[in-house]
Design a protein around this motif. Structure first.
Motif, PDB file in Angstrom:
ATOM      1  N   TYR A 118      -1.259  36.944   9.644  1.00  0.00           N
ATOM      2  CA  TYR A 118      -1.812  37.956   8.648  1.00  0.00           C
ATOM      3  C   TYR A 118      -1.712  39.214   9.484  1.00  0.00           C
ATOM      4  CZ  TYR A 118      -2.765  34.475   5.348  1.00  0.00           C
ATOM      5  OH  TYR A 118      -2.931  33.537   4.456  1.00  0.00           O
ATOM      6  N   LEU A 119      -2.336  39.258  10.612  1.00  0.00           N
ATOM      7  CA  LEU A 119      -2.296  40.675  11.346  1.00  0.00           C
ATOM      8  C   LEU A 119      -0.830  41.120  11.740  1.00  0.00           C
ATOM      9  CD1 LEU A 119      -5.410  39.614  13.543  1.00  0.00           C
ATOM     10  CD2 LEU A 119      -5.247  41.687  11.772  1.00  0.00           C
ATOM     11  N   GLU A 120      -0.174  40.303  12.253  1.00  0.00           N
ATOM     12  CA  GLU A 120       1.259  40.572  12.513  1.00  0.00           C
ATOM     13  C   GLU A 120       2.063  40.976  11.600  1.00  0.00           C
ATOM     14  OE1 GLU A 120       4.273  41.052  15.340  1.00  0.00           O
ATOM     15  OE2 GLU A 120       2.474  40.807  15.588  1.00  0.00           O
ATOM     16  N   ASP A 121       2.007  40.318  10.389  1.00  0.00           N
ATOM     17  CA  ASP A 121       2.810  40.961   9.333  1.00  0.00           C
ATOM     18  C   ASP A 121       2.178  42.376   8.852  1.00  0.00           C
ATOM     19  OD1 ASP A 121       3.916  38.471   9.176  1.00  0.00           O
ATOM     20  OD2 ASP A 121       3.197  37.506   7.246  1.00  0.00           O
ATOM     21  N   TYR A 122       0.698  42.426   9.047  1.00  0.00           N
ATOM     22  CA  TYR A 122       0.266  43.964   8.825  1.00  0.00           C
ATOM     23  C   TYR A 122       0.799  44.903   9.624  1.00  0.00           C
ATOM     24  CZ  TYR A 122      -3.127  47.663   8.139  1.00  0.00           C
ATOM     25  OH  TYR A 122      -3.659  48.838   7.827  1.00  0.00           O
ATOM     26  N   THR A 155      -4.304  42.870   0.555  1.00  0.00           N
ATOM     27  CA  THR A 155      -5.859  42.909  -0.031  1.00  0.00           C
ATOM     28  C   THR A 155      -5.980  41.315  -0.404  1.00  0.00           C
ATOM     29  OG1 THR A 155      -5.685  44.718  -0.514  1.00  0.00           O
ATOM     30  CG2 THR A 155      -7.149  43.637  -1.670  1.00  0.00           C
ATOM     31  N   GLY A 156      -4.825  40.740  -1.072  1.00  0.00           N
ATOM     32  CA  GLY A 156      -5.177  39.310  -1.348  1.00  0.00           C
ATOM     33  C   GLY A 156      -5.126  38.131  -0.229  1.00  0.00           C
ATOM     34  N   ARG A 157      -4.715  38.577   0.878  1.00  0.00           N
ATOM     35  CA  ARG A 157      -4.728  37.687   1.834  1.00  0.00           C
ATOM     36  C   ARG A 157      -6.135  37.780   2.600  1.00  0.00           C
ATOM     37  NH1 ARG A 157       0.568  37.935   5.772  1.00  0.00           N
ATOM     38  NH2 ARG A 157       1.823  36.428   4.606  1.00  0.00           N
ATOM     39  N   VAL A 200      -9.104  34.666   2.683  1.00  0.00           N
ATOM     40  CA  VAL A 200      -9.882  34.562   3.864  1.00  0.00           C
ATOM     41  C   VAL A 200     -11.411  34.553   3.509  1.00  0.00           C
ATOM     42  CG1 VAL A 200     -10.298  35.164   6.418  1.00  0.00           C
ATOM     43  CG2 VAL A 200      -8.036  35.107   5.409  1.00  0.00           C
ATOM     44  N   SER A 201     -11.817  35.753   2.938  1.00  0.00           N
ATOM     45  CA  SER A 201     -13.131  36.021   2.773  1.00  0.00           C
ATOM     46  C   SER A 201     -13.846  34.743   1.980  1.00  0.00           C
ATOM     47  CB  SER A 201     -13.326  37.434   2.039  1.00  0.00           C
ATOM     48  OG  SER A 201     -12.920  38.431   2.911  1.00  0.00           O
ATOM     49  N   PHE A 202     -13.008  34.252   0.904  1.00  0.00           N
ATOM     50  CA  PHE A 202     -13.473  33.320   0.007  1.00  0.00           C
ATOM     51  C   PHE A 202     -13.584  31.890   0.726  1.00  0.00           C
ATOM     52  CE2 PHE A 202     -12.354  29.814  -2.953  1.00  0.00           C
ATOM     53  CZ  PHE A 202     -13.249  29.887  -3.723  1.00  0.00           C
ATOM     54  N   ILE A 203     -12.755  31.654   1.655  1.00  0.00           N
ATOM     55  CA  ILE A 203     -12.677  30.409   2.331  1.00  0.00           C
ATOM     56  C   ILE A 203     -14.135  30.332   3.362  1.00  0.00           C
ATOM     57  CG2 ILE A 203     -11.877  28.956   3.964  1.00  0.00           C
ATOM     58  CD1 ILE A 203     -10.495  28.826   1.307  1.00  0.00           C
ATOM     59  N   ASN A 204     -14.034  31.480   4.183  1.00  0.00           N
ATOM     60  CA  ASN A 204     -15.129  31.869   5.156  1.00  0.00           C
ATOM     61  C   ASN A 204     -15.556  33.291   4.993  1.00  0.00           C
ATOM     62  OD1 ASN A 204     -16.257  32.278   7.998  1.00  0.00           O
ATOM     63  ND2 ASN A 204     -15.913  30.165   8.059  1.00  0.00           N
ATOM     64  N   PRO A 205     -16.600  33.640   4.627  1.00  0.00           N
ATOM     65  CA  PRO A 205     -17.055  35.146   4.679  1.00  0.00           C
ATOM     66  C   PRO A 205     -16.903  35.669   6.197  1.00  0.00           C
ATOM     67  CG  PRO A 205     -18.277  33.962   3.151  1.00  0.00           C
ATOM     68  CD  PRO A 205     -17.509  32.869   3.853  1.00  0.00           C
ATOM     69  N   THR A 206     -17.495  35.060   6.769  1.00  0.00           N
ATOM     70  CA  THR A 206     -17.317  35.701   8.186  1.00  0.00           C
ATOM     71  C   THR A 206     -16.199  35.954   9.074  1.00  0.00           C
ATOM     72  OG1 THR A 206     -19.399  34.339   8.901  1.00  0.00           O
ATOM     73  CG2 THR A 206     -18.270  35.351  10.892  1.00  0.00           C
TER      74      THR A 206
END
Length: 292
Positions: free
Chosen positions: A250-254, A265-267, A271-277
């Motif tokens: 995700y970071l590399e694509d960004y 934003t969707g990604r 990630v926040s939904f699966i694991n907020p931290t």
């Protein structure tokens, strides 16, 4: 493919299109028209998922609305086993993963080409034999929910139909594995976990094939807790989390500006939904990431 049916539903028996029209709240003329020419109300396109191309049927807005009524007023009235999660209201991919958290062994089995391998005959038999509808009504519902003589990927009613058709198999798997072992079905992904879960792979694959579903040997994965255990793309070893490799991608694509801001934003939201931290850390890294 011929799927074994073992369902008999206590639903209203609908024997005329007029009665179906009343149940769905859709004029009978519209039902007739869309049943006859439903194929003209699809705008298919090819989508690449994990380097594989899939045809997404993409029904028109009007056909989607009809399919939504079929799901809401007919298909969702059918009680499903608690182990079925995909597309079920109140259940989601995180809850599906949580069921298998912290297990010594996790096994996943992928049903090959689940949607396209379910023919219009399988769907017709479901409405005709399991629901007990008339030939006319069963034929109309089949035409309204299938495309190119099979269950369409991207059809609004497809997941609900798959869940119902998988119900007999789900019940059979529940009998095969010990009561203390965990079991979930996320559309075409079967996951079971617990002590010595790997011992039941062969029986479950055989059972799936007996019910008319195909499996891929390379898609049967046995994962012990000394290595990452993945359930529908989510790590479940000790806590539910997104794989580090995926976050780095995700970071590399960004950084390379491959995705739109909406996609990014969707990604982040996923990630926040699966694991907020993990979600908070990803947001921070995105804000401080230097783009050449």
């Amino acid at each position: 493919m011929k799927i074994i049916h073992q369902n008999k539903f206590r639903t209203e028996r609908i024997f005329t299109l007029k009665r179906l029209s009343i149940v769905l709240g859709i004029p009978i003329e519209i039902l007739r028209t869309f049943s006859i020419c439903s194929v003209d109300h699809y705008h298919p396109y090819i989508k690449t998922i994990n380097h594989k191309q899939r045809e997404i049927a993409n029904p028109s807005k009007a056909l989607k609305e009809i399919q939504e009524r079929i799901v809401e007023r007919i298909l969702c009235q059918v009680p499903l086993p608690e182990e079925i999660f995909g597309g079920v209201k109140g259940k989601d991919i995180r809850k599906n993963a949580m069921i298998h958290r912290g297990q010594p062994t996790v096994v996943t089995i992928d049903l090959k080409d689940c949607f396209p391998s379910i023919s219009f005959k399988d769907v017709y038999r479901l409405f005709r034999e399991d629901f007990g509808y008339s030939k006319e009504v069963s034929g109309s519902l089949t035409q309204l929910t299938t495309f190119k003589r099979s269950l369409p990927q991207g059809g609004v009613a497809s997941t609900a139909l798959v869940n119902i058709l998988l119900t007999p198999l789900c019940k059979r798997i529940r009998v095969i594995i010990p009561e203390e072992n965990k079991l979930t079905l996320w559309v075409d992904d079967i996951t079971f976990s617990g002590k010595d879960a790997q011992l039941y792979c062969q029986d479950i694959v055989h059972e799936a094939q007996m019910f008319g579903f195909r499996t891929r040997s390379r898609k049967v994965k046995v994962m012990f807790n000394n290595k990452p255990q993945l359930v529908t793309g989510t790590i479940v070893n000790r806590k539910v989390s997104v794989p580090k490799e995926k976050i780095e991608k995700y970071l590399e694509d960004y950084r390379r500006k491959i995705n739109s801001s909406e996609s990014t934003t969707g990604r982040v939201n996923h990630v926040s939904f699966i694991n907020p931290t993990q979600g908070r850390r990803l947001k921070k890294r995105l804000k401080t990431r230097l783009i050449p």
